[in-house]
Design a protein around this motif. Sequence first.
Motif, PDB file in Angstrom:
ATOM      1  N   VAL A  19       5.854   7.948  -8.637  1.00  0.00           N
ATOM      2  CA  VAL A  19       5.211   6.807  -9.313  1.00  0.00           C
ATOM      3  C   VAL A  19       4.700   5.804  -8.279  1.00  0.00           C
ATOM      4  O   VAL A  19       3.548   5.339  -8.342  1.00  0.00           O
ATOM      5  CB  VAL A  19       6.193   6.122 -10.285  1.00  0.00           C
ATOM      6  N   ASN A  20       5.530   5.483  -7.313  1.00  0.00           N
ATOM      7  CA  ASN A  20       5.161   4.467  -6.329  1.00  0.00           C
ATOM      8  C   ASN A  20       4.078   4.945  -5.366  1.00  0.00           C
ATOM      9  O   ASN A  20       3.287   4.139  -4.865  1.00  0.00           O
ATOM     10  CB  ASN A  20       6.405   4.010  -5.559  1.00  0.00           C
ATOM     11  N   GLN A  21       4.016   6.242  -5.130  1.00  0.00           N
ATOM     12  CA  GLN A  21       2.908   6.753  -4.309  1.00  0.00           C
ATOM     13  C   GLN A  21       1.579   6.594  -5.044  1.00  0.00           C
ATOM     14  O   GLN A  21       0.545   6.306  -4.421  1.00  0.00           O
ATOM     15  CB  GLN A  21       3.148   8.221  -3.941  1.00  0.00           C
ATOM     16  N   PHE A  22       1.606   6.756  -6.359  1.00  0.00           N
ATOM     17  CA  PHE A  22       0.364   6.514  -7.086  1.00  0.00           C
ATOM     18  C   PHE A  22      -0.006   5.032  -7.023  1.00  0.00           C
ATOM     19  O   PHE A  22      -1.191   4.683  -6.897  1.00  0.00           O
ATOM     20  CB  PHE A  22       0.471   6.956  -8.548  1.00  0.00           C
ATOM     21  N   ILE A  23       0.969   4.165  -7.106  1.00  0.00           N
ATOM     22  CA  ILE A  23       0.691   2.730  -7.011  1.00  0.00           C
ATOM     23  C   ILE A  23       0.044   2.400  -5.669  1.00  0.00           C
ATOM     24  O   ILE A  23      -0.889   1.593  -5.588  1.00  0.00           O
ATOM     25  CB  ILE A  23       1.997   1.923  -7.206  1.00  0.00           C
ATOM     26  N   GLU A  24       0.517   3.040  -4.614  1.00  0.00           N
ATOM     27  CA  GLU A  24      -0.008   2.766  -3.273  1.00  0.00           C
ATOM     28  C   GLU A  24      -1.408   3.350  -3.076  1.00  0.00           C
ATOM     29  O   GLU A  24      -2.284   2.714  -2.466  1.00  0.00           O
ATOM     30  CB  GLU A  24       0.933   3.361  -2.212  1.00  0.00           C
ATOM     31  N   GLU A  25      -1.644   4.552  -3.595  1.00  0.00           N
ATOM     32  CA  GLU A  25      -2.859   5.278  -3.235  1.00  0.00           C
ATOM     33  C   GLU A  25      -3.797   5.582  -4.402  1.00  0.00           C
ATOM     34  O   GLU A  25      -4.960   5.914  -4.188  1.00  0.00           O
ATOM     35  CB  GLU A  25      -2.463   6.593  -2.556  1.00  0.00           C
TER      36      GLU A  25
END
Length: 794
Positions: free
Chosen positions: A141-147
Motif C-alpha cells: 500500500v505504501n509503495q503505491f502511495i510513494e510511486e
Amino acid sequence: MKFLRRFLRILLILVVLLAVSVWLYSKTCHPNYSGELELKNLSNEVTVYFDAIGVPHINAQNSKDAYVALGYLHAQDRLWQMELMRRIAAGRLSEIFGKDLVRVDQFFGGLGIEEAADKTIAGLDKTADSYILTQSYLDGVNQFIEEGKTPLEFTLVGVKKEQYTLKDIYNVFGYMSFSFAVAHKTDPLLTEIKEKLGSSYLDEILSVNSKYLTINRTSVPAKIEATISNSVASIMDDLPVSPFIGSNSWVLGAEKTKNGKVIFENDPHIAYSQPSVWYQNHIKTPDFEIYGFNIALMPFPLLGHNREYAYGLTMLANDDLNFYVEENNPDNALEYKTVDGFKAYELRSKTISVKNERDTTFQVKVSQHGPVMNGLIEHVIDKRPIAMNWIYTQLPNEMLDVSYGLAHASSMNDFKKSVSRIHAPGLNVMYGDAKDNIAWFSSAKLYSLREGLSSKTYLNGASGEDEILEYLPFEENPKAINPSWNYVYSANNQVDSVRGKLYLGYYQPQDRAKRIVELLDKKDDFTKEDIANMTYDVTSATVPGIIHSLLKSVDKSILTVSERKAFSVLENWDGTYLKTAVAPTIYNRFLYEFLKETYQDELGDSFELFINSQLQDQVLPNQVNRENSVWWDNIATKNKVETKNEIVITSFKKSLAFLQNQLGVNVDDWTWNRVISVEYEHAIGKAGGLLRTFFNVGPFETIGGNEVINNQIFKLDSTGYYKVTAGPSTRRVIDFSDIENSLAIIPTGQSGNRFSEYYKDQTQKYLDGKFVKMRLNQSEIEASENVLILKPKE
C-alpha cells in the motif's frame, strides 16, 4: 460576424484542448493493469492476471510477495476508499470535509477505538504469520502511495497522502465493529419510553410472540470428519462510506443438491456506496490459494473460498453494547460512584482538525464502564452521566488473527478455532466444504447478567448489581454442524436458546429467514442456478399476513370506489415487490400512516428513529394483531380513547388520499417503480451537480423492498418516495460440484478509480440479478488480456 466567427473558433479550440487535457489526465490516473512495474521487498517476480471484470489473480512464489502485491493493487484501485475508512474511527473526517463532519468525528473519537487499538498493537506477536503478512500488505500500500498516481479525489479535496500503519487497520476493524452495533440507537429510545411513558408501553414494544419468530436451531454432531488441504442513526447517515447492516446466507448439504455436493450462498447487506464495499482478489502460491473479498485496508478476506472450503458472514445482532447510568460525586464532578467508593474518571482530550477552520478540542470522561456519551450521541439527552460499555473495546481484540485464520484454515476444526476467537462484533460465520460438511457458528463473546435484568434499557453503574457476571464459553454459543435437515442459514434472525432461554439481541424480524426456510424446504435437488435465482427473490413471507390483519379492521362499506379498488389490490397481493406492482406502493404508504397514527403522539421527535428501527420491524406483526394496546389511544385527543379500528381506517384513508395527490387518481398508475430508486453515492458525488453526475452511479429503478431476500433497504418517511440506501454488497454462489464456475456480483465495479473501465461495469448485471464467474481455472486466468508483471526492485 468576423468577430463572432473568431470567438467561436477560439471557443472550439478551448473545448478541444479541455477534452484532450481531460483525456490525458484520465490516462495518467488510470490504474496499471498491464506491463511491468518494479516493487521493493519482493523476493521473486509476481505475475498478476486481471480478468474481464478487473479482479487481480496474483501468482506468487510465496505469501510475503503475494501480500506486497495485494497491498499495491488494492491501493491503486481503492486508495480513496482506504483513506476514508481509516479516518472514521480516528475522528479525522473534518480534516477533508470541513465543519459539517465535526459531530461525526467527536462521536467516533470518543468511542475509544484508537485507545483499544494502541493497547492491542502493543501486545501483538510480531513473529506470527498474520502480523508478518499484514506488514507485507502495508508495504505494498505504501509503495503505491510513494510511486503511484494520486487519485483525483485527493486533488479535489486537497488531501496529502500519508503512509499507512497497523493502527489504521485496527481503526478499520473498530469502525466495522461499531457499524454492526444497534444498541447505541435503541437503548436510549427504550429508556425514554420506559421513563416517560411507563412500563406498559415498553412491555408491548419488547414482548414478542414466539409464533412470529423463525429461530436458527442448534445442532451439533458427535464427530466431524473434515480435513482440508491448505493450498449511530443520523451520525451513521452522514458517513461517507458504508456502515454494515444485515445479511443473508444459506449453505446446502450434499443431500439437498442435484449434483450431490455442497452449495454455498452469502450476500451481506451493507449501505450502498461508490466504490462498492468489497475488493475481489485471488491469491495463489505453491502452498496456498484463496479467492477473497476484502474490505478497504484489510489484508485478509472476510469472505472467501478455494477448492476446499468456502466461508462468509452475516450480522449476529447480539447485544454487545450496554449503557450505564453513572452517579457523580456531588462534591466533585470528575469522580463517580462505585461499590468501592468514588473513583476518578479517566479524562481523554481530543483535538479535531477542521478544514478551513480552527481546530476544535473536546474532552471525554471515561468510567470503568466506558466513555460517557452525553454530548457525543445526540439522542442521549439525559442529564445523568451515561457511559457506554462496548465489548469491542473492553476485551482483547484478536480480529487480525481471526481474519487470517478464516482464510488459512487447514480443517473445519481449525476454522472453528479461529471463529471462536471473535469477541465483537457478533457474527454468524457460515461454512461449507468439498468434503460435504456445512456449518453455522454464532460467534461472539456472549455474557450473562443477573436474573430479570434487561440490557435493552440503561443499567445502574453505581450499584455493582448490573455488571456482567460472566462471559460464556464458545461451546455454549448456538451453532449447527451437519444438521439432520441438511442446510444451515442465517438472516440476522433470532438464534436458538442459550442456557434454556432465547439470548437477547437486536435480531431482524423473521421475514427473510421464513422465506429462506420456505424455499429450501420445497425440494432436495437444488442447482447453482436455483440458488442464484433465489438470491434475487423479492417475495415477502410475512407482509400478506400483516395486510390481512390490518384489512380486517377496514369496513369496506364506507370506502369510495377507488379506495375499494386499492383494498382489493392489497387483499390479493402475494407480497412480491416487482417494478410494475401497485400493491407495494399502497402498502408502504399505508404502513407509514399506520405507524404514524399509532406511535407519533407518544414518541414525538423519536418517532422517525423508532419506525426505521429493528424494534419496530420486530413488533409490527404483534402490534397489528393486538385488539387492545396502550398505543392505540392518541394522547393528544382529550376525553376520547381511540380503538384499533379507528387507527387502521384513518391510516388507510390518509394513505390513499396521499397517493392520489402524489401519483394521480388512477390506482393502476401507482406502480412501485415510480416511487423506489437506488443510487450508489460517492463521498464527493453527494455534493450534487456535476460531481454527482461524474462520481455517482445511478439513479436506477429496482425491484425488491425491505426484508425480502433481495433486500433493498429504505427508510419510511413522509415523502412517499423510497430511496434505497442499502442492500446486498455482493451475491456469491459457490458450487463444490463445479467450483471453477462459481458465481458472484457486486453493485458497481471492482475499481474505485473513476477512470477505470471497472468503475461501474457490473452495475446493470447486478440490478438484473445476473452474475459473473469467480475464476479459479488457471488456463482461463492466463488467457487474460491484461497481465501485470511485478519485478523485484534492486
